[in-house]
Design a protein around this motif. Structure first.
Motif, PDB file in Angstrom:
ATOM      1  N   ASP A 300       9.059  -6.670   0.936  1.00 16.44           N
ATOM      2  CA  ASP A 300       8.280  -5.535   1.690  1.00 16.44           C
ATOM      3  C   ASP A 300       6.590  -5.938   1.694  1.00 16.44           C
ATOM      4  O   ASP A 300       5.920  -6.575   0.481  1.00 16.44           O
ATOM      5  N   THR A 302       4.373  -4.235   2.605  1.00 19.29           N
ATOM      6  CA  THR A 302       3.207  -3.085   2.174  1.00 19.29           C
ATOM      7  C   THR A 302       1.933  -3.989   1.767  1.00 19.29           C
ATOM      8  O   THR A 302       1.124  -3.312   1.679  1.00 19.29           O
ATOM      9  N   PHE A 305      -0.287  -5.723   3.929  1.00 20.85           N
ATOM     10  CA  PHE A 305      -0.847  -5.156   4.614  1.00 20.85           C
ATOM     11  C   PHE A 305      -1.926  -4.674   4.322  1.00 20.85           C
ATOM     12  O   PHE A 305      -2.703  -4.270   5.437  1.00 20.85           O
ATOM     13  N   HIS A 306      -1.971  -3.768   3.260  1.00 14.52           N
ATOM     14  CA  HIS A 306      -3.089  -2.925   2.746  1.00 14.52           C
ATOM     15  C   HIS A 306      -4.010  -4.059   2.805  1.00 14.52           C
ATOM     16  O   HIS A 306      -5.480  -3.943   2.555  1.00 14.52           O
ATOM     17  N   GLU A 347      -2.431   0.722  -7.775  1.00 13.70           N
ATOM     18  CA  GLU A 347      -1.477   0.303  -7.745  1.00 13.70           C
ATOM     19  C   GLU A 347      -0.413   0.173  -9.623  1.00 13.70           C
ATOM     20  O   GLU A 347      -1.227  -1.031  -9.714  1.00 13.70           O
TER      21      GLU A 347
END
Length: 401
Positions: A300, A302, A305-306, A347
């Protein structure tokens, strides 16, 4: 409590704070996204008055009074860039930095026909800082801002393409823009036009896709890869270029591969040495492909990416004295808000932002969600220890009641 990441609802997401539709284009956002974005140029006549963002007075102040250093300015003429030593000098007593802008040298270069390029204005000019932040939040891609100041009947750069999308905002004067279709569509960031110099020169001799003169208030959108050259007409031309550094599928693929490789570090089979005397991948390649494909399917990207996205821009400015004043006077009636452009995400129990991350106990998570919802909050509503911690971290800032 849900562990689904909660995105920041930045004030730029509010209808009143949007700048794409209200200031740059005449299309609706959905039409622009479907028909224009990353596909074709768009010329918008009379988009608005940009004097609140930039002006000739802004140029003079930045060059002569702000003590700017390289690389916040470059000088170009007839397609060539001048060496920095030709327009910089020491700042004098108390500021003896060798590469401060020399306003006399810059005046002489400008009078001789050179274009002055003020770079990274999102870092040096407050109105543009806010504007670029809002636009970047709306687009989901980081935005930088340059200003091009060109003497009459001169051009700073020959035909070329950029590796980022741009919005051109004509501030003063007029400038003729000549556009040609791409010779290398959708170039990546490491694929500059100089790698296709001959093709660019050849295409520039052909029929133009657009040949037009921008007047003050006009906006031209150019996707990356489109060839362009611009020349000032009968007066000094000043235009802003808002460069949009677009995320691409290729960039996402790189992050997916990086995430997969991190997983494979924990695979004992992948850490094994190749056979003794191996002179090529041989049969090992089939094993690696199989395990890499499995890791990609499981990965993943993500979080990466962030994390990368947070590192590509800066949060809104923070005044240390105002921050200290808010701490010294902290009480139940103190009004605070989330600092803008933090790219904050919750998160699990961790709040990740551009200024670092903070872990919270379950009891504080409702307060975290409240600040992510935007607007102003009373410190007493959130809890004084909670607010103090986030003020010290530069995540919350004082707000007007």
């Amino acid at each position: 409590m849900s562990t689904v990441p909660t995105p920041l609802r930045d004030t730029a997401d509010d209808i009143d704070g949007r700048v794409l539709e209200t200031r740059l284009i005449s299309l609706g956002r959905e039409d622009f996204a479907r028909d224009v974005w990353g596909r074709t140029p768009l010329l918008t006549r009379g988009a608005g008055d940009f004097s609140d963002l930039f002006s000739a007075a802004s140029v003079d102040e930045l060059i002569s009074r702000r003590g700017l250093r390289t690389p916040f300015l470059r000088v170009a003429k007839d397609g060539a860039t001048a060496p920095e030593s030709s327009f910089t000098s020491s700042g004098g007593v108390g500021a003896s930095v060798a590469d401060q802008l020399d306003d006399t040298a810059l005046w002489r270069s400008f009078a001789d026909g050179s274009t002055l390029v003020l770079q990274a204005l999102q870092r040096t000019w407050e109105p543009i800082t806010e504007f670029a932040t809002r636009l970047g939040t709306e687009l989901g891609h980081p935005v930088q801002a340059n200003a091009y100041i060109t003497p009459p009947q001169n051009r700073g750069f020959d035909d070329h393409y950029d590796v980022h999308d741009v919005f051109v905002l004509q501030i003063t004067g007029t400038k003729r823009w000549i556009l040609h279709e791409p010779v290398h569509p959708d170039p990546l960031r490491d694929e500059p036009w100089t790698e296709h110099r001959a093709a660019v020169a050849s295409a520039a001799r052909g029929e133009a896709y657009i040949d037009t003169v921008l007047e003050p208030g006009d906006v031209l959108y150019l996707p990356r890869g489109w060839l362009h050259a611009a020349e000032a007409q009968g007066a000094v031309s000043i235009h802003l270029t808002l460069g949009v550094h677009t995320w691409t599928r290729h960039a996402l693929a790189e992050q997916l591969a990086q995430s997969a490789l991190e997983l494979l570090r924990e695979d004992p089979e992948m850490r094994r040495s190749l056979p003794l005397g191996a002179d090529g991948p041989g049969a090992e390649l089939a094993v690696v492909r199989r395990r890499l494909a499995a890791a990609i399917a499981e990965s993943d990207p993500t979080p990466l990416f962030h994390r990368t996205r947070r590192g590509q821009a800066r949060p809104a400015p923070l005044g240390p004295l105002a921050q200290l004043g808010a701490l010294d006077g902290l009480g139940p009636g103190t009004v605070v808000r989330l600092r803008e452009a933090l790219e904050a995400r919750l998160e699990g129990r961790r709040l990740a932002t551009r200024v670092g991350w903070l872990e919270f106990p379950e009891t504080d998570l409702p307060s975290v969600v409240r600040i992510l919802d935007g607007g102003t909050r009373l410190a007493g509503e959130l809890g004084l220890p909670f607010v103090e911690r986030l003020l010290r971290a530069g995540v919350l800032v004082p707000a007007e009641p």
